[in-house]
Design an enzyme around this catalytic site. Structure first.
Site, PDB file in Angstrom:
ATOM      1  CB  THR A  99      12.203  -9.798 -11.251  1.00  0.00           C
ATOM      2  OG1 THR A  99      13.238  -9.629 -12.221  1.00  0.00           O
ATOM      3  CG2 THR A  99      11.651 -11.203 -11.334  1.00  0.00           C
TER       4      THR A  99
ATOM      5  N   GLY B  18       0.791  -1.221   0.000  1.00  0.00           N
ATOM      6  CA  GLY B  18       0.000   0.000   0.000  1.00  0.00           C
ATOM      7  C   GLY B  18       0.823   1.271   0.000  1.00  0.00           C
TER       8      GLY B  18
ATOM      9  CB  SER C  75      -1.394  -3.562   1.574  1.00  0.00           C
ATOM     10  OG  SER C  75      -0.168  -4.127   1.950  1.00  0.00           O
ATOM     11  CB  ALA C  76      -1.261  -9.063  -0.226  1.00  0.00           C
ATOM     12  CG  HIS C  77       0.233  -6.930   5.277  1.00  0.00           C
ATOM     13  ND1 HIS C  77       0.165  -6.551   6.596  1.00  0.00           N
ATOM     14  CD2 HIS C  77       0.540  -5.808   4.588  1.00  0.00           C
ATOM     15  CE1 HIS C  77       0.427  -5.258   6.698  1.00  0.00           C
ATOM     16  NE2 HIS C  77       0.653  -4.777   5.484  1.00  0.00           N
TER      17      HIS C  77
ATOM     18  CG  ASN D 130      -4.910   3.796   9.438  1.00  0.00           C
ATOM     19  OD1 ASN D 130      -5.391   4.807   8.936  1.00  0.00           O
ATOM     20  ND2 ASN D 130      -3.767   3.814  10.103  1.00  0.00           N
TER      21      ASN D 130
ATOM     22  CB  CYS E  41       2.459   3.321  10.327  1.00  0.00           C
ATOM     23  SG  CYS E  41       2.042   2.002   9.174  1.00  0.00           S
TER      24      CYS E  41
ATOM     25  CD  GLN F  62      -6.660  -0.930   7.965  1.00  0.00           C
ATOM     26  OE1 GLN F  62      -7.402  -1.781   8.455  1.00  0.00           O
ATOM     27  NE2 GLN F  62      -5.350  -0.945   8.153  1.00  0.00           N
TER      28      GLN F  62
END
Length: 391
Positions: free
Chosen positions: A244, A72, A206-208, A158, A332, A186
């Site tokens: 990559t 993100g 964001s995947a996590h 968040n 954060c 979120q």
């Protein structure tokens, strides 16, 4: 209760077992570089494109509008900085202006600060006491800046869980011919999102945050927006983001995206019930506490409180000694002695803001855990207040 109780899902989520299993072959079997022309590398490339198609489908977007990133923060930086570049390249001699809110994630706020140092204009839209953008004042603010090129408003906050009126903000941006970006880190995977209906031009995720692995995310860019490349080098991601690709991470994110959307309605119902049950106990059984954020327009897993007479960070440490993981606000900003910028923006007084505790649930949590958490939190708050009075 001997096991750990994890209640900080806004900070990160456990990688779904299905996502982790899907990633495994791309770590040690199909490890070919997706940019190569031989069949071995082609397997990796096809896996990336399958994930792209899945994610696009969840947003009602096109696959070619999904660009994979490291998460993100990178997606937010790309959206803001290159939107400014695009405007200034197409409007020689003029400086771009960004409109955002004071409750954004620091990936947005710090990017705005950097752009401000480079001569870009930045305005912050007012939010009400629950954190919702005040639309009437937002429209007036837009009208005051003829070089406004981008409106960036997070989908859901968040810290306090408030969901913004994204559909109305999208209509407002379209009416004023602004690019509309939303930080949906979120929200994605937890709320149904329709980028076409809501006039969203760019979206970060964001995947996590929804059961995928860490270190991978995406930026949706509407095909009509010729956003410049953010990372230069090779031709990956349609020449827009070189390097990559993180094939295992992208594969895991695709699986997590698909499953989180399939399970969304059922899991949200369960999580909301537990969240409301816990919040009710805390508000009824602990004095001098308020629930922050919007009561109606709110992420189903978020219960954020301010307790007068304590510090949230100390409370989180003491809860950890009881085997409970909660947060004192955004992951954060942990370690900061300053009041939360979000709570300051919504008008929370410092004596309350210092006592911020964020509890965010997941599908694996239980009612038994909520009872345990309520009892331990009562004990921690009472002990902290007692110690404060004795000093």
């Amino acid at each position: 209760m001997s096991k750990m109780i994890y209640l900080d899902h806004a900070a990160t989520t456990r990688t779904m077992p299905e996502a982790a299993k899907a990633m495994e072959p791309y770590l040690d079997i199909y490890y070919g570089n997706p940019s190569t022309i031989y069949e071995f590398g082609e397997k990796s490339r096809k896996a990336i494109e399958r994930a792209r198609e899945v994610i696009a489908g969840t947003l009602h977007a096109r696959p070619e509008e999904i660009f994979f990133t490291s998460g993100g923060t990178e997606s937010d930086n790309w959206a803001l900085k290159e939107a400014v570049q695009l405007y200034e390249r197409t409007h020689p001699g003029r400086k771009a202006h960004i409109l955002t809110t004071p409750i954004e994630h620091h990936a947005i706020l710090n990017s705005c600060e950097e752009l401000l140092q480079m001569g870009c204009g930045v305005s912050y839209l007012k939010v009400d006491e629950s954190g919702r953008v005040i639309l009437r004042e937002a429209e007036q603010e837009i009208l005051e800046h003829e070089d406004a090129c981008l409106l960036s408003v997070m989908y859901a906050n968040n810290e306090i869980g408030t969901i913004e009126p994204i559909d109305e903000i999208g209509r407002l941006a379209k009416k004023r011919q602004l690019i509309f970006h939303t930080d949906a880190v979120q929200a994605y995977g937890h709320i149904p999102i329709h980028v076409q209906r809501d006039h969203i031009d760019m979206l970060s995720a964001s995947a996590h945050k929804f059961g995928g692995p860490k270190g991978v995310g995406f930026l949706y860019i509407r095909s009509e927006i010729n956003l410049p490349a953010f990372v230069h080098g090779g031709a990956q991601e349609s020449n827009r983001r070189a390097g990559t690709e993180n094939v295992p991470g992208i594969v895991g994110m695709g699986v997590a995206a698909e499953l989180s959307h399939k399970r969304m309605r059922m899991e949200n119902r369960k999580i909301k019930y537990l969240r409301d049950y816990l919040a009710h106990r805390i508000l009824q059984e602990i004095p001098d506490v308020v629930l922050t954020g919007n009561a109606k327009f709110r992420l189903s897993n978020n219960a954020s409180f301010c307790f007068r007479g304590i510090t949230g960070e100390a409370a989180a440490i003491l809860m950890d000694t009881q085997g409970i993981c909660v947060s004192s606000g955004s992951a954060c900003s942990t370690g900061s002695l300053e009041d939360s910028h979000v709570l300051t923006a919504v008008g929370m007084e410092s004596e309350w803001a210092q006592g911020a505790v964020r509890i965010t649930l997941g599908a694996e949590n239980t009612k038994e855990e909520m009872d345990y958490v309520a009892e331990k939190l009562k004990m921690v708050v009472a002990d902290m207040r007692g110690a404060g009075r004795s000093l």
